[in-house]
Design a protein around this motif. Structure first.
Motif, mmCIF file in Angstrom:
data_model
loop_
_atom_site.group_PDB
_atom_site.id
_atom_site.type_symbol
_atom_site.label_atom_id
_atom_site.label_comp_id
_atom_site.label_asym_id
_atom_site.label_seq_id
_atom_site.Cartn_x
_atom_site.Cartn_y
_atom_site.Cartn_z
ATOM 1 N N THR A 18 19.630 73.521 25.718
ATOM 2 C CA THR A 18 18.028 73.180 25.483
ATOM 3 C C THR A 18 17.822 71.982 26.527
ATOM 4 N N ALA A 19 16.701 72.083 27.172
ATOM 5 C CA ALA A 19 16.430 70.735 28.124
ATOM 6 C C ALA A 19 15.074 70.231 27.632
ATOM 7 N N LEU A 20 14.624 69.097 27.885
ATOM 8 C CA LEU A 20 13.503 68.532 27.948
ATOM 9 C C LEU A 20 13.074 67.812 29.113
ATOM 10 N N VAL A 21 12.007 68.211 29.648
ATOM 11 C CA VAL A 21 11.240 67.603 30.634
ATOM 12 C C VAL A 21 9.736 67.391 30.760
ATOM 13 N N GLY A 22 9.375 66.468 30.914
ATOM 14 C CA GLY A 22 7.869 66.296 30.973
ATOM 15 C C GLY A 22 6.950 66.590 29.926
ATOM 16 N N GLY A 23 7.813 66.320 28.548
ATOM 17 C CA GLY A 23 7.025 66.562 27.266
ATOM 18 C C GLY A 23 7.375 68.121 26.954
ATOM 19 N N TYR A 24 8.134 68.743 27.528
ATOM 20 C CA TYR A 24 8.271 70.403 27.342
ATOM 21 C C TYR A 24 9.722 70.484 27.010
ATOM 22 N N VAL A 25 9.793 71.642 26.353
ATOM 23 C CA VAL A 25 11.239 72.033 26.003
ATOM 24 C C VAL A 25 11.439 73.243 27.069
ATOM 25 N N VAL A 26 12.633 73.339 27.670
ATOM 26 C CA VAL A 26 13.145 74.294 28.498
ATOM 27 C C VAL A 26 14.615 74.745 27.700
ATOM 28 N N GLU A 27 14.284 76.240 27.409
ATOM 29 C CA GLU A 27 15.277 76.944 26.539
ATOM 30 C C GLU A 27 15.953 77.767 27.460
ATOM 31 N N GLY A 28 17.443 77.788 27.809
ATOM 32 C CA GLY A 28 18.208 78.849 28.487
ATOM 33 C C GLY A 28 17.777 78.706 30.065
ATOM 34 N N VAL B 5 16.064 79.097 32.535
ATOM 35 C CA VAL B 5 14.871 79.247 33.236
ATOM 36 C C VAL B 5 14.958 78.803 34.616
ATOM 37 N N PRO B 6 14.274 79.703 35.567
ATOM 38 C CA PRO B 6 14.559 79.171 36.950
ATOM 39 C C PRO B 6 13.868 77.914 37.260
ATOM 40 N N PRO B 7 14.325 77.332 38.081
ATOM 41 C CA PRO B 7 13.830 75.917 38.556
ATOM 42 C C PRO B 7 12.242 76.125 38.937
ATOM 43 N N ALA B 8 11.996 77.295 39.698
ATOM 44 C CA ALA B 8 10.478 77.341 39.923
ATOM 45 C C ALA B 8 9.569 77.338 39.029
ATOM 46 N N ASP B 9 10.012 78.202 37.631
ATOM 47 C CA ASP B 9 9.217 78.288 36.570
ATOM 48 C C ASP B 9 8.939 76.899 35.716
ATOM 49 N N VAL B 10 10.067 76.168 36.079
ATOM 50 C CA VAL B 10 9.916 74.626 35.274
ATOM 51 C C VAL B 10 8.961 74.073 36.232
ATOM 52 N N ALA B 11 8.978 73.939 37.353
ATOM 53 C CA ALA B 11 7.929 73.443 38.151
ATOM 54 C C ALA B 11 6.678 73.611 37.817
ATOM 55 N N ARG B 12 6.436 75.016 37.964
ATOM 56 C CA ARG B 12 5.178 75.421 37.714
ATOM 57 C C ARG B 12 4.504 75.103 36.369
ATOM 58 N N LEU B 13 5.329 75.041 35.429
ATOM 59 C CA LEU B 13 5.108 74.415 34.054
ATOM 60 C C LEU B 13 4.703 72.899 34.129
ATOM 61 N N LEU B 14 5.435 72.205 34.923
ATOM 62 C CA LEU B 14 4.842 70.785 34.930
ATOM 63 C C LEU B 14 3.743 70.715 35.723
ATOM 64 N N ALA B 15 3.378 71.500 36.804
ATOM 65 C CA ALA B 15 2.156 71.501 37.507
ATOM 66 C C ALA B 15 0.977 71.931 36.708
ATOM 67 N N ASP B 16 0.938 73.156 36.041
ATOM 68 C CA ASP B 16 0.112 73.713 35.458
ATOM 69 C C ASP B 16 -0.181 72.759 34.074
#
Length: 145
Positions: A74-84, A86-97
């Motif tokens: 389980t990870a935390l980034v930019g106020g979001y949780v990222v579980e499992g 998850v491809p880095p591009a999806d995390v970048a899109r989450l932070l942008a959107d």
């Protein structure tokens, strides 16, 4: 240039916040695939800060990830949780959107996802899910495989 609160820089005195690339990763000391995912995230420009714990369930409960949507870290980034895985591009899109959501999850450990690669390059289809709320409501964020 002025340094903004999240490290963003701008001219003329108006700070522009850029999403933090710091990624706090909770994992058990026994999982090798988590290290593979961390490597993917580092290569994508994130700054993983690893915290080893014996039990991830309290972390998941604290951040609203139901057991049915869980994985091995389980990870935390930019106020979001990222579980499992998850491809880095999806995390970048989450932070942008910046959607109104808890975060992203790739339940289980799909073969071929970041950190779950095989020598034969086998891959299965999987989806990254946007975790909308603590009840476990999700919608598909991205398809992979």
């Amino acid at each position: 240039m002025i340094e903004g609160p999240a490290g963003g820089r701008s001219a003329g005195g108006c700070a522009q916040a850029s999403p933090s690339r710091d990624l706090v990763v909770y994992k058990t000391p026994y999982c090798g695939c988590c290290n593979g995912w961390i490597t993917h995230m580092r290569r994508a420009g994130f700054n993983p800060i690893v915290r080893e714990v014996q039990d991830l369930n309290p972390i998941r409960a604290q951040y609203g990830v139901p057991f049915t949507l869980s994985s091995c870290h389980t990870a935390l980034v930019g106020g979001y949780v990222v579980e499992g895985h998850v491809p880095p591009a999806d995390v970048a899109r989450l932070l942008a959107d910046k959607p109104k959501a808890i975060g992203l999850t790739v339940p289980g450990m799909p073969i071929g996802s970041p950190g779950m690669e095989t020598p034969s390059e086998q891959s299965e289809n999987y989806a990254t899910l946007l975790l909308l709320d603590r009840t476990g409501r999700t919608r598909v964020f991205a398809h992979h495989g």
